[in-house]
Design an enzyme around this catalytic site. Sequence first.
Site, short mmCIF file in Angstrom:
data_model
loop_
_atom_site.label_atom_id
_atom_site.label_comp_id
_atom_site.label_asym_id
_atom_site.label_seq_id
_atom_site.Cartn_x
_atom_site.Cartn_y
_atom_site.Cartn_z
N TYR A 1 49.44 15.96 -64.59
CA TYR A 1 48.52 14.83 -64.42
C TYR A 1 49.08 13.80 -63.45
CZ TYR A 1 45.62 16.71 -68.22
OH TYR A 1 44.82 17.50 -69.01
N PRO B 1 34.90 15.17 -73.06
CA PRO B 1 33.89 14.99 -74.11
C PRO B 1 32.82 13.98 -73.73
CG PRO B 1 35.87 13.78 -74.68
CD PRO B 1 36.21 14.58 -73.46
N ALA C 1 31.43 13.84 -70.85
CA ALA C 1 30.71 14.39 -69.68
C ALA C 1 30.91 13.48 -68.47
CB ALA C 1 29.23 14.57 -70.00
N1 LIG Z 1 42.90 21.28 -70.78
C1 LIG Z 1 42.28 21.12 -69.63
O1 LIG Z 1 42.12 22.05 -68.83
C2 LIG Z 1 41.75 19.75 -69.30
C3 LIG Z 1 40.93 19.56 -68.17
C4 LIG Z 1 40.45 18.28 -67.91
C5 LIG Z 1 40.79 17.21 -68.76
N2 LIG Z 1 41.62 17.42 -69.83
C6 LIG Z 1 41.99 16.33 -70.78
O2 LIG Z 1 40.80 15.75 -71.27
C7 LIG Z 1 40.78 14.34 -71.01
C8 LIG Z 1 39.36 13.91 -70.77
O3 LIG Z 1 38.82 14.60 -69.68
P1 LIG Z 1 37.89 13.93 -68.58
O4 LIG Z 1 38.50 12.72 -68.03
O5 LIG Z 1 37.53 15.03 -67.69
O6 LIG Z 1 36.62 13.57 -69.45
P2 LIG Z 1 35.69 12.45 -70.00
O7 LIG Z 1 36.30 11.77 -71.14
O8 LIG Z 1 34.41 13.16 -70.19
O9 LIG Z 1 35.46 11.43 -68.79
C9 LIG Z 1 36.33 10.40 -68.47
C10 LIG Z 1 36.15 10.05 -67.02
O10 LIG Z 1 34.81 9.59 -66.81
C11 LIG Z 1 34.83 8.26 -66.31
N3 LIG Z 1 33.76 7.50 -66.96
C12 LIG Z 1 33.46 7.46 -68.27
N4 LIG Z 1 32.40 6.65 -68.50
C13 LIG Z 1 32.06 6.15 -67.29
C14 LIG Z 1 31.04 5.25 -66.87
N5 LIG Z 1 30.17 4.72 -67.72
N6 LIG Z 1 30.96 4.96 -65.55
C15 LIG Z 1 31.84 5.51 -64.67
N7 LIG Z 1 32.84 6.37 -65.03
C16 LIG Z 1 32.93 6.69 -66.31
C17 LIG Z 1 36.17 7.69 -66.70
O11 LIG Z 1 36.53 6.66 -65.82
P3 LIG Z 1 37.10 5.27 -66.42
O12 LIG Z 1 38.54 5.51 -66.78
O13 LIG Z 1 36.90 4.32 -65.31
O14 LIG Z 1 36.27 4.92 -67.62
C18 LIG Z 1 37.07 8.92 -66.58
O15 LIG Z 1 37.40 9.17 -65.24
C19 LIG Z 1 41.73 14.16 -69.83
O16 LIG Z 1 42.30 12.87 -69.77
C20 LIG Z 1 42.79 15.19 -70.16
O17 LIG Z 1 43.69 14.68 -71.12
C21 LIG Z 1 42.09 18.68 -70.12
#
Ligand SMILES: NC(=O)c1ccc[n+]([C@@H]2O[C@H](COP(=O)([O-])OP(=O)(O)OC[C@H]3O[C@@H](n4cnc5c(N)ncnc54)[C@H](OP(=O)(O)O)[C@@H]3O)[C@@H](O)[C@H]2O)c1
Length: 324
Positions: free
Chosen positions: A61, A232, A234
């Site tokens: 990361y 989670p 999206a």
């Molecule tokens: N195992 C794997 O292969 C894998 C792959 C991907 C991710 N992950 C893990 O899962 C975690 C979550 O994944 P994710 O970040 O893809 O998912 P998420 O929780 O669905 O989305 C978070 C992202 O969306 C943005 N966001 C959320 N609400 C928003 C809004 N209202 N307006 C604008 N931007 C918004 C956040 O930015 P802000 O910070 O600005 O809110 C952040 O960049 C990661 O941190 C990581 O630990 C694991």
Amino acid sequence: MKPIPLQQRGMPVSRLSLGCMPLGGGWNSDPITAEHIKQGHEAVEAALSIGINFFDHADIYTRGKAEIVFGEVLKSNPGLRERIYLQSKCGIRFEEGPGKPHRFDFSREHILNSVDGILGRLGVEYIDILLLHRPDPLMDPDEIAEAFRRLKEAGKVRGFGVSNMSAGQMKLLQTSMDDPILVNQIELNLLHIGWLDQGVHVNQLASRDNYFPEGTLEHCRLENIQIQAWSPLAKGLLSGRPLDGQNENVVKTAELVAQLAEQKGTSREAIVLAWLLKHPAGIQPVIGTINPARIRNCGEAEKIELTREEWYSLYLSSRGRPLP
Ligand SMILES: NC(=O)c1ccc[n+]([C@@H]2O[C@H](COP(=O)([O-])OP(=O)(O)OC[C@H]3O[C@@H](n4cnc5c(N)ncnc54)[C@H](OP(=O)(O)O)[C@@H]3O)[C@@H](O)[C@H]2O)c1
């Protein structure tokens, strides 16, 4: 709501986890700044304030910077490390020059070296859980089990899990491992619904194009493997991120989420997460926002109970087509 079975140090595990992927700025080689560290402090503080005690990392990361920033947060909060669970992942290698392409590497040597890197960046003596990040076609279960054995004996890792694996891959790996696989972290959210469609289209032509590996959720549930949901929220598409260029299903689902949030006097993030939490598999969402206000919005999810009808309305809106 089903409790999380991961508990290790006599300490219950929070229903939500904080994903630390964005800490440390971008995925470039720019150095960590004081602003990044401040951001880390604020995100961790907001997470702790809503009861989160489980933090998800990976060695890659922001190219290691996320773990370094988290390590700084730990350093300035004595005693915090023992009050939280730390999970990290290894196995993905970025391109390292000619002849060393982007690849997956579950070799004993790479696993052992990766954990030393993780511990060094976080500044801790052990992590609670190590996940194998993405299935390596060259994986040898005996070699992985040997690496895990050494890490456990050295006190560097307390438990092990996987990410993005099918039931078959987990079963194969488990045949060699001494310890049970504790976790499978996969992409699950209201806009990524193959995991549900796969189940409702059994024995139907509609299942032909489904990408979700059949039996994976069931295997995790039978073997008490904690299912963690990555992405989670999206990526915020249902909770306020601009929807330019998104299809009608996404737009309509975002509208329904907003409407339910309004009716229930809660945040849109809470509705999106409550939808995942209602699934009886006891999914643990790994939220990826580091915005303190959004993190606090997520904290409302555990107080929300969706009816079966509300849950299905959200699912059907995202599907954009009726059930069989
Ligand atoms: N195992 C794997 O292969 C894998 C792959 C991907 C991710 N992950 C893990 O899962 C975690 C979550 O994944 P994710 O970040 O893809 O998912 P998420 O929780 O669905 O989305 C978070 C992202 O969306 C943005 N966001 C959320 N609400 C928003 C809004 N209202 N307006 C604008 N931007 C918004 C956040 O930015 P802000 O910070 O600005 O809110 C952040 O960049 C990661 O941190 C990581 O630990 C694991």
